[in-house]
Write a protein that holds these residues in place. Structure first.
Motif, PDB file in Angstrom:
ATOM      1  N   ARG A  59       0.579  -1.389   0.128  1.00  0.00           N
ATOM      2  CA  ARG A  59      -0.203  -0.078   0.004  1.00  0.00           C
ATOM      3  C   ARG A  59       0.825   1.132  -0.112  1.00  0.00           C
ATOM      4  O   ARG A  59       1.764   1.324   0.934  1.00  0.00           O
ATOM      5  N   THR A  65       1.644   5.354   0.937  1.00  0.00           N
ATOM      6  CA  THR A  65       0.866   6.309   2.368  1.00  0.00           C
ATOM      7  C   THR A  65       1.436   7.392   1.795  1.00  0.00           C
ATOM      8  O   THR A  65       1.069   7.825   3.179  1.00  0.00           O
ATOM      9  N   GLN A 111       8.423   7.699  -2.564  1.00  0.00           N
ATOM     10  CA  GLN A 111       7.694   8.049  -1.877  1.00  0.00           C
ATOM     11  C   GLN A 111       7.514   6.858  -0.739  1.00  0.00           C
ATOM     12  O   GLN A 111       8.241   5.890  -0.983  1.00  0.00           O
ATOM     13  N   VAL A 117      -1.247  -3.790   3.711  1.00  0.00           N
ATOM     14  CA  VAL A 117      -2.131  -4.391   4.217  1.00  0.00           C
ATOM     15  C   VAL A 117      -2.071  -6.221   5.007  1.00  0.00           C
ATOM     16  O   VAL A 117      -2.208  -6.630   3.608  1.00  0.00           O
ATOM     17  N   ASP A 139      -9.538  14.062   1.637  1.00  0.00           N
ATOM     18  CA  ASP A 139      -8.463  13.462   1.506  1.00  0.00           C
ATOM     19  C   ASP A 139      -8.392  12.746   0.430  1.00  0.00           C
ATOM     20  O   ASP A 139      -7.443  11.504   0.425  1.00  0.00           O
ATOM     21  N   ALA A 182     -10.162  10.957  -1.665  1.00  0.00           N
ATOM     22  CA  ALA A 182     -11.140   9.629  -1.423  1.00  0.00           C
ATOM     23  C   ALA A 182     -12.101   9.678  -2.396  1.00  0.00           C
ATOM     24  O   ALA A 182     -12.685   8.347  -1.539  1.00  0.00           O
ATOM     25  N   ASP A 241     -13.269  -0.085  -1.202  1.00  0.00           N
ATOM     26  CA  ASP A 241     -11.274  -0.225  -0.451  1.00  0.00           C
ATOM     27  C   ASP A 241     -11.364  -0.868   0.653  1.00  0.00           C
ATOM     28  O   ASP A 241     -10.648  -1.360   1.547  1.00  0.00           O
ATOM     29  N   ARG A 245      -8.372  -0.359   2.921  1.00  0.00           N
ATOM     30  CA  ARG A 245      -6.824  -0.550   1.744  1.00  0.00           C
ATOM     31  C   ARG A 245      -6.622   0.852   1.737  1.00  0.00           C
ATOM     32  O   ARG A 245      -5.236   1.588   2.078  1.00  0.00           O
ATOM     33  N   HIS A 246      -7.618   1.769   2.538  1.00  0.00           N
ATOM     34  CA  HIS A 246      -6.910   2.896   2.649  1.00  0.00           C
ATOM     35  C   HIS A 246      -8.174   3.405   3.665  1.00  0.00           C
ATOM     36  O   HIS A 246      -9.323   4.154   3.392  1.00  0.00           O
ATOM     37  N   PRO A 247      -7.608   3.736   5.021  1.00  0.00           N
ATOM     38  CA  PRO A 247      -8.483   4.170   5.764  1.00  0.00           C
ATOM     39  C   PRO A 247      -9.121   5.547   5.545  1.00  0.00           C
ATOM     40  O   PRO A 247     -10.411   5.737   5.741  1.00  0.00           O
ATOM     41  N   GLN A 248      -8.207   6.950   5.179  1.00  0.00           N
ATOM     42  CA  GLN A 248      -9.202   7.886   4.846  1.00  0.00           C
ATOM     43  C   GLN A 248     -10.368   7.355   3.889  1.00  0.00           C
ATOM     44  O   GLN A 248     -10.655   8.780   3.553  1.00  0.00           O
ATOM     45  N   SER A 249     -10.050   6.740   2.986  1.00  0.00           N
ATOM     46  CA  SER A 249     -11.735   5.933   2.607  1.00  0.00           C
ATOM     47  C   SER A 249     -12.948   5.986   3.377  1.00  0.00           C
ATOM     48  O   SER A 249     -14.082   6.149   2.348  1.00  0.00           O
TER      49      SER A 249
END
Length: 619
Positions: free
Chosen positions: A393, A395, A414, A419, A508, A510, A570, A607-611
């Motif tokens: 993932r 980040t 990067q 996950v 975010d 997202a 996600d 996959r992406h908590p900010q989603s």
């Protein structure tokens, strides 16, 4: 015109344009292209205006649909100049569209990179006219001919499209031949879907009607596509379809494909036990449970011989010990693309008389998707995994800096993590009467499958949202590190608080994908009576079951005064085996009931908590 025949080049070209290039993930080089390569726009040729027909029967698209048609450079028909293939074509709305895929050769990837950089934007289609019809005599102007049958045979990426004024590309190297077509006369009878030329003085009223009709059709197209996109969580695809001019039917097809991809089980072929379609239909949950509930009943054991054999083979394929009878992956997913199955008689050597005709109304996985709200909202299910799974993932990305004339760019890089998914055993319990499990009724088989899917689906939904990560539970959305969170001022949120959840995710960057809200029935009731603004009679719960324009899922597994919003694609739900069925025939023996436990190894991850955004009333 006096002549009844027209001599034409054997091969002719029309220009088009690259609509979209999809990133292949390798140094930002696209691997697929969406092209608009033809239309019914009149093009001036030496003999008059040529209109390419696009209605059914006017295009001989057999070769283009075969998957063998080439994507070329500059119409040069050589192996070195073939840079890909045409995967699919469609002819709707008076336009020809195609999806193409680049090859892996150095030349193909070089051209793909130039497409990505915006250097190459023009497209040209090579075609052969087969039949032509005079549809408008020339009166002080050139006559108009409609090509009523034509064969496209290649699409090329070009720097300058072939010169339409001479009817053949002067950049072709092979010269080509000529053909003579007999002209069919149909004067003043342009097909209804053909463009009415603006320079005809007798068509002012017709042109106005055509413009008004086109405007109304476009408004209806946009509204219908937007409604479908909101209903099925495909708003991003709807925006692209509107921009590209896709028809409603074409967009419906794209939505069906998207829903199929969301539901696509990623099952390892090694985990299948090789059942034929008829054998998959023969597997019976009821026979398996009846045998487990009656271990000393020889007839029940014989009747379930096939199910026991399948379970043993599935356990061996997975390298695990089954507790009862393990349902093979073949059976779990055997009917993913349909809602009903055919009638099949399961015959056992000595118990055949006990086995009726079984209708497996739907596969277990499809039933599970209907019962688990998070799966219905678009969460991705990964089935039949082996060992712990780690998904890379991104980040953090590289950083851009402004520099002076002699300055140096500050180094950045990067950031990547993983996950990790590891099995947690989920046990779901329900009860049936002994008499029920002894039935061979079609309805009983369907009832048992549906009931087991409901029990498992409810717990998967609860854990996906509120799983604590403690006591052998996986972590749900509310417990994810980095998830967006807002609070409600009261148990019933206001319109502004509902919109704030979307804003938190959008901040975010997202807010893409399968976006939607998940709430409980009590909050839905509040939304139906809470106005967005006082005196407007416009309520938070909208027509079509949407909230704030997004799909809304409702389940009792959401805690009171809690709500969730996010991109549910996600959310990953991983399963390590088929359902392992075991029974307890003793606890409720006096009442004649049998307790059934469905065991499965499951984990949940974002996959992406900010989603996601989790909101609640803390009072």
């Amino acid at each position: 015109m006096q002549n009844e025949n027209i001599r034409l080049p054997e091969r002719m070209f029309r220009q088009g344009v690259i609509v979209r290039a999809e990133n292949g993930g390798v140094e930002e080089i696209p691997q697929t292209l969406s092209l608009s390569f033809s239309s019914e726009e009149p093009v001036e040729r030496y003999f008059g205006y040529e209109v390419l027909g696009h209605t059914p029967g006017e295009v001989d698209a057999g070769f283009m649909e075969s998957g063998r048609a080439p994507l070329l450079v500059d119409h040069r028909a050589s192996i070195d100049n073939q840079i890909g293939i045409i995967e699919s074509v469609s002819f709707t709305g008076g336009k020809g569209r195609a999806d193409a895929r680049f090859g892996k050769s150095e030349r193909a990837q070089e051209v793909a990179k130039r497409v990505a950089d915006g250097e190459i934007v023009n497209v040209s289609v090579g075609y052969r006219p087969n039949a032509i019809e005079l549809v408008k005599e020339g009166k002080g102007d050139l006559p108009t001919y409609r090509v009523t049958n034509w064969t496209p045979f290649e699409i090329s990426l070009v720097s300058v499209p072939a010169d339409p004024s001479v009817g053949i590309g002067r950049n072709r190297a092979d010269g080509g031949g000529e053909i003579t077509l007999e002209v069919t006369r149909k004067v003043n009878a342009m097909p209804a879907n053909s463009e009415i030329r603006s320079d005809d003085p007798n068509t002012e009223e017709a042109r106005k009607k055509a413009v008004d009709q086109a405007r109304a059709e476009e408004v209806a197209r946009v509204r219908e596509i937007e409604a479908i996109g909101a209903q099925f969580n495909c708003r991003d695809k709807a925006s692209a379809a509107i921009k590209n001019g896709d028809s409603i039917d074409l967009f419906r097809g794209a939505v069906l494909m998207a829903l199929g991809e969301r539901g696509q089980e990623q099952i390892s072929a090694a985990a299948d036990i090789g059942l034929t379609p008829s054998e998959r239909k023969q597997f019976s949950f009821v026979r398996a449970l009846n045998a487990l509930a009656n271990p000393n009943d020889k007839r029940a054991q014989d009747a379930a011989g096939f199910e026991r054999e399948c379970g043993a083979a599935a356990a061996k394929a997975r390298g695990k010990e089954q507790r009862g009878i393990l349902v093979p992956a073949d059976v779990m997913r055997s009917d993913m693309h349909g809602q009903t199955r055919g009638l099949t008689v399961g015959v056992s050597a000595e118990g055949g008389a006990l086995v009726g005709t079984n209708l497996l109304a739907s596969s277990f996985i499809e039933l599970l998707r209907a019962r688990a709200v998070v799966l219905k909202m678009g969460a991705r299910m990964l089935n039949d995994l082996q060992g712990n799974i780690a998904i890379p993932r991104l980040t953090g990305g590289a950083t851009a800096y402004w520099v002076g004339e002699d300055g140096a760019v500050t180094a950045s890089q990067q950031a990547v993590d993983q996950v990790v998914l590891s099995p947690h055993t989920l046990g779901a319990l329900t009860s049936y009467s002994r008499l029920l499990l002894q039935q061979s009724s079609l309805d009983v088989e369907s009832l048992v499958r549906d009931d087991l899917a409901k029990v498992v689906g409810l717990e998967i939904t609860r854990a996906s949202l509120h799983g604590s990560g403690a006591s052998n539970q996986p972590k749900g959305v509310a417990a994810l590190t980095g998830v967006n969170s807002t609070t409600f001022a009261a148990a019933a949120p206001t319109w502004a608080e509902v919109v704030a959840m979307e804003t938190a995710v959008a901040s975010d960057e997202a807010d893409v994908g399968a976006l939607g809200y998940i709430i409980n029935p009590a909050m839905r009731g509040g939304f139906k009576t809470t106005e967005k603004a006082a005196g407007t009679a416009r309520f938070i719960w909208e027509d079509g079951g949407t909230v704030n324009g997004y799909q809304a899922g409702v389940t009792t597994q959401v805690l009171v005064s809690n709500a969730f919003f996010g991109n549910w694609e996600d959310l990953l739900i991983a399963a390590w085996s088929g359902v392992d069925l075991t029974v307890d025939p003793y606890t409720n023996a006096q009442s004649g009931n049998v307790r059934v436990v469905a065991l499965q190894e499951v984990d949940i991850a974002g996959r992406h908590p900010q989603s996601f955004c989790h909101s609640y009333f803390a009072g």
